[in-house]
Design a protein around this motif. Structure first.
Motif, PDB file in Angstrom:
ATOM      1  N   VAL A  71      53.617   6.644 -11.441  1.00 17.45           N
ATOM      2  CA  VAL A  71      54.726   5.713 -11.285  1.00 17.45           C
ATOM      3  C   VAL A  71      54.079   4.378 -10.938  1.00 17.45           C
ATOM      4  O   VAL A  71      53.344   4.271  -9.955  1.00 17.45           O
ATOM      5  N   ILE A  72      54.335   3.356 -11.749  1.00 21.79           N
ATOM      6  CA  ILE A  72      53.701   2.056 -11.583  1.00 21.79           C
ATOM      7  C   ILE A  72      54.760   1.050 -11.150  1.00 21.79           C
ATOM      8  O   ILE A  72      55.800   0.916 -11.799  1.00 21.79           O
ATOM      9  N   LEU A  94      50.891 -16.937   0.951  1.00 18.63           N
ATOM     10  CA  LEU A  94      50.359 -16.170  -0.171  1.00 18.63           C
ATOM     11  C   LEU A  94      51.510 -15.856  -1.110  1.00 18.63           C
ATOM     12  O   LEU A  94      52.554 -15.366  -0.682  1.00 18.63           O
ATOM     13  N   ASN A  95      51.335 -16.132  -2.364  1.00 16.78           N
ATOM     14  CA  ASN A  95      52.302 -15.786  -3.398  1.00 16.78           C
ATOM     15  C   ASN A  95      51.509 -15.214  -4.554  1.00 16.78           C
ATOM     16  O   ASN A  95      50.658 -15.895  -5.120  1.00 16.78           O
ATOM     17  N   SER A  96      51.778 -13.955  -4.866  1.00 10.93           N
ATOM     18  CA  SER A  96      50.953 -13.292  -5.866  1.00 10.93           C
ATOM     19  C   SER A  96      51.693 -12.114  -6.480  1.00 10.93           C
ATOM     20  O   SER A  96      52.527 -11.489  -5.832  1.00 10.93           O
ATOM     21  N   GLY A  97      51.369 -11.818  -7.706  1.00  5.77           N
ATOM     22  CA  GLY A  97      51.857 -10.598  -8.334  1.00  5.77           C
ATOM     23  C   GLY A  97      50.934  -9.451  -7.956  1.00  5.77           C
ATOM     24  O   GLY A  97      49.752  -9.659  -7.668  1.00  5.77           O
ATOM     25  N   ALA A  98      51.475  -8.260  -7.922  1.00  4.34           N
ATOM     26  CA  ALA A  98      50.665  -7.091  -7.581  1.00  4.34           C
ATOM     27  C   ALA A  98      51.212  -5.860  -8.292  1.00  4.34           C
ATOM     28  O   ALA A  98      52.412  -5.763  -8.549  1.00  4.34           O
ATOM     29  N   THR A  99      50.326  -4.939  -8.586  1.00  4.88           N
ATOM     30  CA  THR A  99      50.704  -3.667  -9.195  1.00  4.88           C
ATOM     31  C   THR A  99      50.164  -2.536  -8.338  1.00  4.88           C
ATOM     32  O   THR A  99      48.971  -2.488  -8.028  1.00  4.88           O
ATOM     33  N   ARG A 112      57.651  13.629  -3.885  1.00  7.40           N
ATOM     34  CA  ARG A 112      57.271  12.364  -3.241  1.00  7.40           C
ATOM     35  C   ARG A 112      56.093  11.749  -3.983  1.00  7.40           C
ATOM     36  O   ARG A 112      55.462  12.387  -4.805  1.00  7.40           O
ATOM     37  N   LEU A 113      55.789  10.493  -3.642  1.00  7.91           N
ATOM     38  CA  LEU A 113      54.645   9.806  -4.240  1.00  7.91           C
ATOM     39  C   LEU A 113      53.383  10.068  -3.429  1.00  7.91           C
ATOM     40  O   LEU A 113      53.392  10.001  -2.206  1.00  7.91           O
ATOM     41  N   THR A 114      52.281  10.373  -4.143  1.00 11.55           N
ATOM     42  CA  THR A 114      50.987  10.620  -3.512  1.00 11.55           C
ATOM     43  C   THR A 114      49.925   9.810  -4.246  1.00 11.55           C
ATOM     44  O   THR A 114      50.210   9.163  -5.241  1.00 11.55           O
ATOM     45  N   ASP A 115      48.703   9.875  -3.783  1.00 18.94           N
ATOM     46  CA  ASP A 115      47.566   9.188  -4.415  1.00 18.94           C
ATOM     47  C   ASP A 115      47.908   7.719  -4.700  1.00 18.94           C
ATOM     48  O   ASP A 115      47.786   7.235  -5.819  1.00 18.94           O
ATOM     49  N   ILE A 116      48.342   7.024  -3.653  1.00 18.42           N
ATOM     50  CA  ILE A 116      48.794   5.637  -3.777  1.00 18.42           C
ATOM     51  C   ILE A 116      47.585   4.714  -3.864  1.00 18.42           C
ATOM     52  O   ILE A 116      46.636   4.851  -3.108  1.00 18.42           O
ATOM     53  N   ARG A 117      47.659   3.769  -4.811  1.00 21.71           N
ATOM     54  CA  ARG A 117      46.563   2.808  -4.934  1.00 21.71           C
ATOM     55  C   ARG A 117      47.091   1.450  -5.402  1.00 21.71           C
ATOM     56  O   ARG A 117      48.094   1.367  -6.102  1.00 21.71           O
ATOM     57  N   VAL A 118      46.387   0.415  -4.966  1.00 19.46           N
ATOM     58  CA  VAL A 118      46.674  -0.946  -5.416  1.00 19.46           C
ATOM     59  C   VAL A 118      45.827  -1.142  -6.664  1.00 19.46           C
ATOM     60  O   VAL A 118      44.601  -1.148  -6.600  1.00 19.46           O
ATOM     61  N   ASP A 119      46.473  -1.271  -7.812  1.00 24.44           N
ATOM     62  CA  ASP A 119      45.756  -1.340  -9.086  1.00 24.44           C
ATOM     63  C   ASP A 119      45.346  -2.749  -9.480  1.00 24.44           C
ATOM     64  O   ASP A 119      44.291  -2.952 -10.049  1.00 24.44           O
ATOM     65  N   GLU A 120      46.224  -3.710  -9.198  1.00 24.86           N
ATOM     66  CA  GLU A 120      45.958  -5.065  -9.678  1.00 24.86           C
ATOM     67  C   GLU A 120      46.609  -6.067  -8.736  1.00 24.86           C
ATOM     68  O   GLU A 120      47.741  -5.887  -8.310  1.00 24.86           O
ATOM     69  N   LEU A 132      47.261  -2.582   3.730  1.00 29.14           N
ATOM     70  CA  LEU A 132      47.678  -2.369   5.116  1.00 29.14           C
ATOM     71  C   LEU A 132      49.180  -2.154   5.252  1.00 29.14           C
ATOM     72  O   LEU A 132      49.616  -1.323   6.030  1.00 29.14           O
ATOM     73  N   GLY A 133      49.984  -2.913   4.492  1.00 31.45           N
ATOM     74  CA  GLY A 133      51.419  -2.885   4.711  1.00 31.45           C
ATOM     75  C   GLY A 133      52.236  -2.038   3.773  1.00 31.45           C
ATOM     76  O   GLY A 133      53.239  -1.454   4.167  1.00 31.45           O
ATOM     77  N   LEU A 134      51.851  -1.948   2.519  1.00 27.96           N
ATOM     78  CA  LEU A 134      52.686  -1.258   1.542  1.00 27.96           C
ATOM     79  C   LEU A 134      52.315   0.212   1.368  1.00 27.96           C
ATOM     80  O   LEU A 134      53.198   1.064   1.307  1.00 27.96           O
ATOM     81  N   ALA A 135      51.046   0.508   1.294  1.00 26.98           N
ATOM     82  CA  ALA A 135      50.623   1.883   1.009  1.00 26.98           C
ATOM     83  C   ALA A 135      51.252   2.914   1.949  1.00 26.98           C
ATOM     84  O   ALA A 135      51.680   3.970   1.491  1.00 26.98           O
ATOM     85  N   PRO A 136      51.373   2.629   3.269  1.00 30.58           N
ATOM     86  CA  PRO A 136      51.999   3.631   4.136  1.00 30.58           C
ATOM     87  C   PRO A 136      53.487   3.856   3.863  1.00 30.58           C
ATOM     88  O   PRO A 136      54.018   4.914   4.172  1.00 30.58           O
ATOM     89  N   THR A 137      54.192   2.883   3.266  1.00 33.44           N
ATOM     90  CA  THR A 137      55.632   3.035   3.042  1.00 33.44           C
ATOM     91  C   THR A 137      55.965   3.719   1.730  1.00 33.44           C
ATOM     92  O   THR A 137      57.073   4.200   1.551  1.00 33.44           O
ATOM     93  N   LEU A 138      55.043   3.786   0.800  1.00 35.14           N
ATOM     94  CA  LEU A 138      55.357   4.304  -0.539  1.00 35.14           C
ATOM     95  C   LEU A 138      55.686   5.793  -0.619  1.00 35.14           C
ATOM     96  O   LEU A 138      56.504   6.169  -1.453  1.00 35.14           O
ATOM     97  N   PRO A 139      55.101   6.684   0.188  1.00 34.58           N
ATOM     98  CA  PRO A 139      55.445   8.102   0.004  1.00 34.58           C
ATOM     99  C   PRO A 139      56.938   8.381   0.085  1.00 34.58           C
ATOM    100  O   PRO A 139      57.434   9.279  -0.555  1.00 34.58           O
ATOM    101  N   GLY A 140      57.700   7.601   0.835  1.00 33.32           N
ATOM    102  CA  GLY A 140      59.139   7.798   0.917  1.00 33.32           C
ATOM    103  C   GLY A 140      59.919   6.974  -0.091  1.00 33.32           C
ATOM    104  O   GLY A 140      61.136   7.037  -0.135  1.00 33.32           O
ATOM    105  N   ALA A 141      59.230   6.187  -0.903  1.00 32.01           N
ATOM    106  CA  ALA A 141      59.917   5.300  -1.851  1.00 32.01           C
ATOM    107  C   ALA A 141      60.710   6.086  -2.868  1.00 32.01           C
ATOM    108  O   ALA A 141      61.867   5.801  -3.126  1.00 32.01           O
TER     109      ALA A 141
END
Length: 191
Positions: A71-72, A94-99, A112-120, A132-141
């Protein structure tokens, strides 16, 4: 006659072999997963806050796609980070796009979502903030309670029968062809 006995034994063995066929499947198209991500994460006026206050960081404008078994989530980060000073933040914007991407996986009767990574990311500071801020919140997304979904579907049929899902086991969760597929087996008792 000699070939009839082995054939009969083979047929009996095949019939006695436990069947491992899937009993049911829920398929969510990309638009449904997009809705789940927005409802699960971007609940604050379409934003996912990583930090609130005069110094803030949030993601908005999420776009979800399904490919490569993942899931991207592509979103835009807006932030003002630094030290609060009265009603202002002394620091940097900071203003930036991220994937960010993750693999959907079964955890009991829930996906649930697992193996979370910042790709881009468009800048290195954004990568640090997201890790630091997003990866911990994603499993419940994206959290799909399959047993509850089946029970809700059965209740909405309008039948006078009372159905009870007594057992549910998720066999497989896959992302293929821009769809999220959840294959499961369950036992239903009607009263």
């Amino acid at each position: 006659m000699k070939t009839a006995l082995p054939a009969a034994l083979f047929a009996a063995a095949v019939l006695a072999w436990p069947l491992s066929a899937r009993c049911a499947e829920i398929v969510l198209e990309q638009s449904a997963v997009q809705s789940l991500v927005v409802e699960g994460l971007f609940k604050d006026n379409g934003r996912l806050y990583l930090q609130k206050g005069v110094c803030f960081a949030y993601l908005d404008d999420p776009k979800v796609s399904l490919q490569g078994g993942r899931v991207i989530i592509r979103a835009h980060l807006n932030s003002r980070l630094g030290v609060p000073s009265g009603k202002e933040c002394v620091g940097v914007s900071l203003n930036s796009g991220a994937t960010v991407s993750a693999v959907p996986a079964a955890q009991g009767q829930v996906v649930r979502l697992t193996d979370i990574r910042v790709d881009e990311v468009e800048d290195a500071n954004t990568r640090n903030l997201l890790n630091l801020g997003l990866a911990p919140t994603l499993p419940g997304a994206v959290e799909i309670n399959v047993k509850k979904a089946v029970e809700d579907m059965l209740k909405s049929t309008g039948s006078r029968l009372q159905a009870d899902v007594q057992m549910l086991k998720i066999d497989a969760v896959q992302v293929t062809d821009s769809r999220l597929s959840i294959q499961f087996d369950f036992r239903l008792v009607g009263r």
